[in-house]
Design a protein around this motif. Structure first.
Motif, PDB file in Angstrom:
ATOM      1  N   LEU A  90       0.831  -1.211   0.000  1.00 31.98           N
ATOM      2  CA  LEU A  90       0.000   0.000   0.000  1.00 31.98           C
ATOM      3  C   LEU A  90       0.863   1.258   0.000  1.00 31.98           C
ATOM      4  O   LEU A  90       0.671   2.155  -0.824  1.00 31.98           O
ATOM      5  N   LEU A  91       1.820   1.335   0.908  1.00 33.68           N
ATOM      6  CA  LEU A  91       2.681   2.520   0.987  1.00 33.68           C
ATOM      7  C   LEU A  91       3.507   2.696  -0.282  1.00 33.68           C
ATOM      8  O   LEU A  91       3.679   3.803  -0.767  1.00 33.68           O
ATOM      9  N   SER A  92       4.003   1.590  -0.833  1.00 30.67           N
ATOM     10  CA  SER A  92       4.805   1.703  -2.058  1.00 30.67           C
ATOM     11  C   SER A  92       3.947   2.129  -3.245  1.00 30.67           C
ATOM     12  O   SER A  92       4.432   2.841  -4.127  1.00 30.67           O
ATOM     13  N   SER A  93       2.679   1.731  -3.271  1.00 26.99           N
ATOM     14  CA  SER A  93       1.808   2.142  -4.375  1.00 26.99           C
ATOM     15  C   SER A  93       1.532   3.644  -4.349  1.00 26.99           C
ATOM     16  O   SER A  93       1.161   4.233  -5.353  1.00 26.99           O
ATOM     17  N   TYR A  94       1.749   4.274  -3.187  1.00 29.44           N
ATOM     18  CA  TYR A  94       1.605   5.725  -3.065  1.00 29.44           C
ATOM     19  C   TYR A  94       2.946   6.450  -3.159  1.00 29.44           C
ATOM     20  O   TYR A  94       3.016   7.643  -2.924  1.00 29.44           O
ATOM     21  N   GLY A  95       4.015   5.715  -3.465  1.00 33.28           N
ATOM     22  CA  GLY A  95       5.296   6.362  -3.724  1.00 33.28           C
ATOM     23  C   GLY A  95       6.340   6.235  -2.643  1.00 33.28           C
ATOM     24  O   GLY A  95       7.367   6.912  -2.702  1.00 33.28           O
ATOM     25  N   ALA A  96       6.133   5.382  -1.669  1.00 24.02           N
ATOM     26  CA  ALA A  96       7.091   5.266  -0.570  1.00 24.02           C
ATOM     27  C   ALA A  96       8.420   4.655  -1.000  1.00 24.02           C
ATOM     28  O   ALA A  96       9.413   4.798  -0.301  1.00 24.02           O
ATOM     29  N   MET A  97       8.447   4.005  -2.156  1.00 26.60           N
ATOM     30  CA  MET A  97       9.687   3.370  -2.597  1.00 26.60           C
ATOM     31  C   MET A  97      10.239   3.985  -3.873  1.00 26.60           C
ATOM     32  O   MET A  97      11.051   3.371  -4.558  1.00 26.60           O
ATOM     33  N   ILE A  98       9.822   5.205  -4.193  1.00 23.95           N
ATOM     34  CA  ILE A  98      10.376   5.863  -5.380  1.00 23.95           C
ATOM     35  C   ILE A  98      11.889   5.978  -5.227  1.00 23.95           C
ATOM     36  O   ILE A  98      12.641   5.694  -6.141  1.00 23.95           O
ATOM     37  N   MET A  99      12.312   6.380  -4.055  1.00 19.97           N
ATOM     38  CA  MET A  99      13.736   6.336  -3.701  1.00 19.97           C
ATOM     39  C   MET A  99      13.851   5.281  -2.614  1.00 19.97           C
ATOM     40  O   MET A  99      12.915   5.069  -1.846  1.00 19.97           O
ATOM     41  N   ASP A 100      14.994   4.598  -2.541  1.00 15.25           N
ATOM     42  CA  ASP A 100      15.177   3.551  -1.550  1.00 15.25           C
ATOM     43  C   ASP A 100      15.015   4.139  -0.152  1.00 15.25           C
ATOM     44  O   ASP A 100      15.794   4.998   0.259  1.00 15.25           O
ATOM     45  N   ASN A 117      13.746 -10.730  10.794  1.00 10.09           N
ATOM     46  CA  ASN A 117      13.256 -12.016  10.310  1.00 10.09           C
ATOM     47  C   ASN A 117      11.833 -11.903   9.756  1.00 10.09           C
ATOM     48  O   ASN A 117      10.989 -12.768   9.978  1.00 10.09           O
ATOM     49  N   ALA A 118      11.566 -10.824   9.057  1.00  2.62           N
ATOM     50  CA  ALA A 118      10.248 -10.557   8.481  1.00  2.62           C
ATOM     51  C   ALA A 118      10.214 -11.131   7.064  1.00  2.62           C
ATOM     52  O   ALA A 118      10.418 -10.418   6.084  1.00  2.62           O
ATOM     53  N   ILE A 119       9.950 -12.425   6.979  1.00  2.00           N
ATOM     54  CA  ILE A 119      10.070 -13.105   5.681  1.00  2.00           C
ATOM     55  C   ILE A 119       9.005 -12.662   4.686  1.00  2.00           C
ATOM     56  O   ILE A 119       9.271 -12.581   3.491  1.00  2.00           O
ATOM     57  N   TYR A 120       7.805 -12.368   5.149  1.00  2.00           N
ATOM     58  CA  TYR A 120       6.760 -11.917   4.232  1.00  2.00           C
ATOM     59  C   TYR A 120       7.080 -10.522   3.694  1.00  2.00           C
ATOM     60  O   TYR A 120       6.846 -10.234   2.519  1.00  2.00           O
ATOM     61  N   ALA A 121       7.612  -9.684   4.555  1.00  2.00           N
ATOM     62  CA  ALA A 121       8.027  -8.349   4.123  1.00  2.00           C
ATOM     63  C   ALA A 121       9.158  -8.459   3.106  1.00  2.00           C
ATOM     64  O   ALA A 121       9.171  -7.741   2.097  1.00  2.00           O
ATOM     65  N   GLN A 122      10.117  -9.354   3.357  1.00  2.00           N
ATOM     66  CA  GLN A 122      11.229  -9.539   2.412  1.00  2.00           C
ATOM     67  C   GLN A 122      10.703  -9.962   1.045  1.00  2.00           C
ATOM     68  O   GLN A 122      11.138  -9.438   0.012  1.00  2.00           O
ATOM     69  N   ALA A 123       9.760 -10.900   1.043  1.00  2.00           N
ATOM     70  CA  ALA A 123       9.185 -11.363  -0.226  1.00  2.00           C
ATOM     71  C   ALA A 123       8.478 -10.227  -0.950  1.00  2.00           C
ATOM     72  O   ALA A 123       8.631 -10.058  -2.171  1.00  2.00           O
ATOM     73  N   GLN A 124       7.728  -9.418  -0.220  1.00  2.00           N
ATOM     74  CA  GLN A 124       7.009  -8.301  -0.837  1.00  2.00           C
ATOM     75  C   GLN A 124       7.985  -7.273  -1.423  1.00  2.00           C
ATOM     76  O   GLN A 124       7.768  -6.747  -2.505  1.00  2.00           O
ATOM     77  N   ILE A 125       9.059  -6.991  -0.702  1.00  2.00           N
ATOM     78  CA  ILE A 125      10.060  -6.036  -1.185  1.00  2.00           C
ATOM     79  C   ILE A 125      10.693  -6.549  -2.472  1.00  2.00           C
ATOM     80  O   ILE A 125      10.871  -5.793  -3.437  1.00  2.00           O
ATOM     81  N   ILE A 126      11.008  -7.831  -2.523  1.00  2.00           N
ATOM     82  CA  ILE A 126      11.582  -8.428  -3.737  1.00  2.00           C
ATOM     83  C   ILE A 126      10.625  -8.304  -4.901  1.00  2.00           C
ATOM     84  O   ILE A 126      11.029  -7.927  -6.004  1.00  2.00           O
ATOM     85  N   VAL A 127       9.353  -8.594  -4.683  1.00  2.00           N
ATOM     86  CA  VAL A 127       8.350  -8.508  -5.750  1.00  2.00           C
ATOM     87  C   VAL A 127       8.209  -7.072  -6.236  1.00  2.00           C
ATOM     88  O   VAL A 127       8.143  -6.825  -7.447  1.00  2.00           O
ATOM     89  N   ILE A 128       8.166  -6.125  -5.336  1.00  2.00           N
ATOM     90  CA  ILE A 128       7.999  -4.714  -5.722  1.00  2.00           C
ATOM     91  C   ILE A 128       9.209  -4.229  -6.514  1.00  2.00           C
ATOM     92  O   ILE A 128       9.061  -3.507  -7.503  1.00  2.00           O
ATOM     93  N   ARG A 129      10.401  -4.635  -6.084  1.00  2.00           N
ATOM     94  CA  ARG A 129      11.617  -4.180  -6.762  1.00  2.00           C
ATOM     95  C   ARG A 129      11.848  -4.867  -8.106  1.00  2.00           C
ATOM     96  O   ARG A 129      12.610  -4.372  -8.916  1.00  2.00           O
ATOM     97  N   ALA A 130      11.188  -5.989  -8.337  1.00  2.00           N
ATOM     98  CA  ALA A 130      11.411  -6.752  -9.587  1.00  2.00           C
ATOM     99  C   ALA A 130      10.815  -6.081 -10.786  1.00  2.00           C
ATOM    100  O   ALA A 130      10.064  -5.225 -10.818  1.00  2.00           O
TER     101      ALA A 130
END
Length: 130
Positions: A90-100, A117-130
């Motif tokens: 949600l936050l990234s869809s509003y621009g939270a990851m435009i810059m790292d 050890n936030a494995i679900y967060a890690q997976a989401q970050i990988i998907v968003i960055r791909a």
């Protein structure tokens, strides 16, 4: 003092055994302190309690920036610490990851997800960055 207590609450959230305690304590937290919190502190509580409607409403009304920081960390980093992949999305869809997103210490989003050890967060970050 409030920031210290909120930080302690968020840090304790990283262990699985703390989830029950936080959900019980969050009711008292809402009833007592909600009126005294800043918009960013309320957003932290919304991230913790997975209140997507609140976050989205504040982002849509421009009363909350997707890159807002609390205690030197962007909101999306708190979502990673708490292992909330949908909140990261949600936050990234509003621009939270435009810059790292990085904190004042120089750690980035993925470093916090790995550290907590936030494995679900890690997976989401990988998907968003791909």
């Amino acid at each position: 003092m409030k920031k210290f207590l909120l930080s302690a609450l968020l840090i304790s959230c990283t262990s699985l055994s703390a989830i029950e305690t936080i959900s019980k304590d969050s009711l008292a937290f809402t009833a007592v302190d909600e009126n005294n919190l800043s918009i960013e502190e309320r957003a932290l509580y919304a991230i913790q309690s997975e209140d997507y409607d609140y976050i989205e409403a504040k982002l849509n009304s421009d009363s909350l920036s997707p890159i807002a920081k609390v205690d030197g960390k962007p909101l999306i980093i708190y979502a990673a610490i708490l292992d909330k992949p949908e909140m990261i999305l949600l936050l990234s869809s509003y621009g939270a990851m435009i810059m790292d997103p990085v904190c004042e210490e120089g750690k980035n989003l993925m470093e916090y997800a790995i550290e907590n050890n936030a494995i679900y967060a890690q997976a989401q970050i990988i998907v968003i960055r791909a």
